[in-house]
Write a protein that holds these residues in place. Structure first.
Motif, PDB file in Angstrom:
ATOM      1  N   UNK A 140      76.578  22.896  24.405  1.00  0.00           N
ATOM      2  CA  UNK A 140      75.739  24.088  24.346  1.00  0.00           C
ATOM      3  C   UNK A 140      75.696  24.660  22.934  1.00  0.00           C
ATOM      4  N   UNK A 141      76.830  24.741  22.283  1.00  0.00           N
ATOM      5  CA  UNK A 141      76.893  25.286  20.924  1.00  0.00           C
ATOM      6  C   UNK A 141      76.091  24.422  19.950  1.00  0.00           C
ATOM      7  N   UNK A 142      76.183  23.085  20.110  1.00  0.00           N
ATOM      8  CA  UNK A 142      75.471  22.165  19.224  1.00  0.00           C
ATOM      9  C   UNK A 142      73.962  22.285  19.393  1.00  0.00           C
ATOM     10  N   UNK A 143      73.499  22.336  20.636  1.00  0.00           N
ATOM     11  CA  UNK A 143      72.060  22.426  20.887  1.00  0.00           C
ATOM     12  C   UNK A 143      71.508  23.781  20.450  1.00  0.00           C
ATOM     13  N   UNK A 144      72.284  24.847  20.647  1.00  0.00           N
ATOM     14  CA  UNK A 144      71.854  26.167  20.197  1.00  0.00           C
ATOM     15  C   UNK A 144      71.659  26.205  18.687  1.00  0.00           C
ATOM     16  N   UNK A 145      72.494  25.460  17.969  1.00  0.00           N
ATOM     17  CA  UNK A 145      72.346  25.382  16.521  1.00  0.00           C
ATOM     18  C   UNK A 145      71.044  24.665  16.154  1.00  0.00           C
TER      19      UNK A 145
END
Length: 309
Positions: A21-26
């Motif tokens: 989730x953190x990677x895609x949000x970036x």
């Protein structure tokens, strides 16, 4: 603003969910005038995957959703569920292990919006880090399926792709129980482009795909998209019959010309076992097709959702 629905099947991926989730949000920050809808499918996980999804959804109620199955129905059922529940203008299928690089979404969207493609998928150009035997059989599968099937399947293609709403609606209409998404994605047609990239290792956790699971999945793909195995069974039977007929003629001629016959119980038993093996092999092929028909005729649901938010 246009919306992308991300379909993410999960099976025992508690470690990967927050990282993913953190990677895609970036990556989302690179996409202007685009909103995201996360659709996580918990495929009957036995770890804390569901707890992680509940936590994530509570923090992001507006755009994070999950569907938790009552048991493990398989990745194909999870993909179908996600496609049915998606509402975006574009729909992407992704693996949560980050072997599918999220940064490719930028180029995928460009391929649809600016280049006019209906589907932009991904294709691995190498299998670095993968066991050699798995790479060998994967290559063998694609060579075989493309020889015996009318539906072309490009070697190294991943499920990871971005599709227009029209494509997704077409895929949903393929309402079969025994699903092989790689084949269905190709079978529906539409203008398609593939982005090539190097193989990426999992960031955390372990894969649930064993060699035998992949082998069984490959067999399903062959049965679902080709009737060549049935033809092989027929030709094998015809070939066996011709050989047997020639053997009978030889025995009769030898009896008339030479007289007598050679004793040999061992050779006789060997021939019986050989013919029996061929028959069982052919029955197994036919049985696989009949088994698929049996499952289709039951009309059971492809999945059962126990919890959703």
């Amino acid at each position: 603003m246009e919306k992308i629905s991300l379909i993410i099947p999960c099976f025992n991926e508690q470690e990967m969910i927050p990282i993913f989730f953190e990677t895609v949000e970036h990556v989302k920050k690179s996409l202007k005038n685009i909103t995201f809808e996360y659709i996580f499918i918990d495929d009957g996980s036995s770890d804390n995957t569901l707890s992680e999804l509940v936590t994530l959804q509570n923090k992001n109620r507006n755009f994070v959703h999950f569907y938790s199955f009552s048991r493990n129905f398989g990745k194909e059922a999870a993909l179908y569920c996600g496609l049915q529940k998606s509402s975006g203008d574009y729909v992407a299928v992704m693996d949560v292990d980050l072997q599918d690089p999220p940064e490719q979404l930028v180029f995928m969207l460009n391929g649809i919006q600016r280049e006019g493609f209906d589907i932009v998928g991904t294709r691995r150009v190498s299998r670095k880090g993968e066991p050699p035997i798995r790479s060998f059989f994967s290559s063998l599968f694609y060579k075989l399926i493309n020889r015996i099937s009318d539906t072309e399947m490009v070697p190294g293609v991943r499920d990871y792709r971005l599709m227009t709403r029209q494509v997704v609606d077409a895929i949903i209409t393929v309402d079969e129980y025994n699903r092989f998404s790689k084949g269905i994605f190709s079978w529906v047609g539409f203008k398609t482009k593939y982005l090539e990239y190097e193989n990426h290792d999992r960031v955390a956790g372990e894969t649930s795909w064993s060699f035998w699971k992949l082998f069984s999945y490959s067999l399903d793909g062959i049965v679902n998209f080709s009737d060549a195995p049935l033809a092989i069974a027929s030709f094998t039977g015809i070939f066996s019959f011709i050989i047997s007929l020639l053997g009978i003629i030889f025995i009769i001629l030898r009896k008339l010309i030479v007289g007598g016959s050679v004793n040999g119980w061992a050779s006789l038993v060997t021939l019986v076992l050989f013919i029996g093996g061929i028959q069982l092999f052919c029955l197994g092929i036919v049985g696989k097709y009949i088994g698929n028909l049996y499952l289709e005729s039951k009309n059971r649901p492809k999945y059962i959702v126990k919890e959703e938010k």
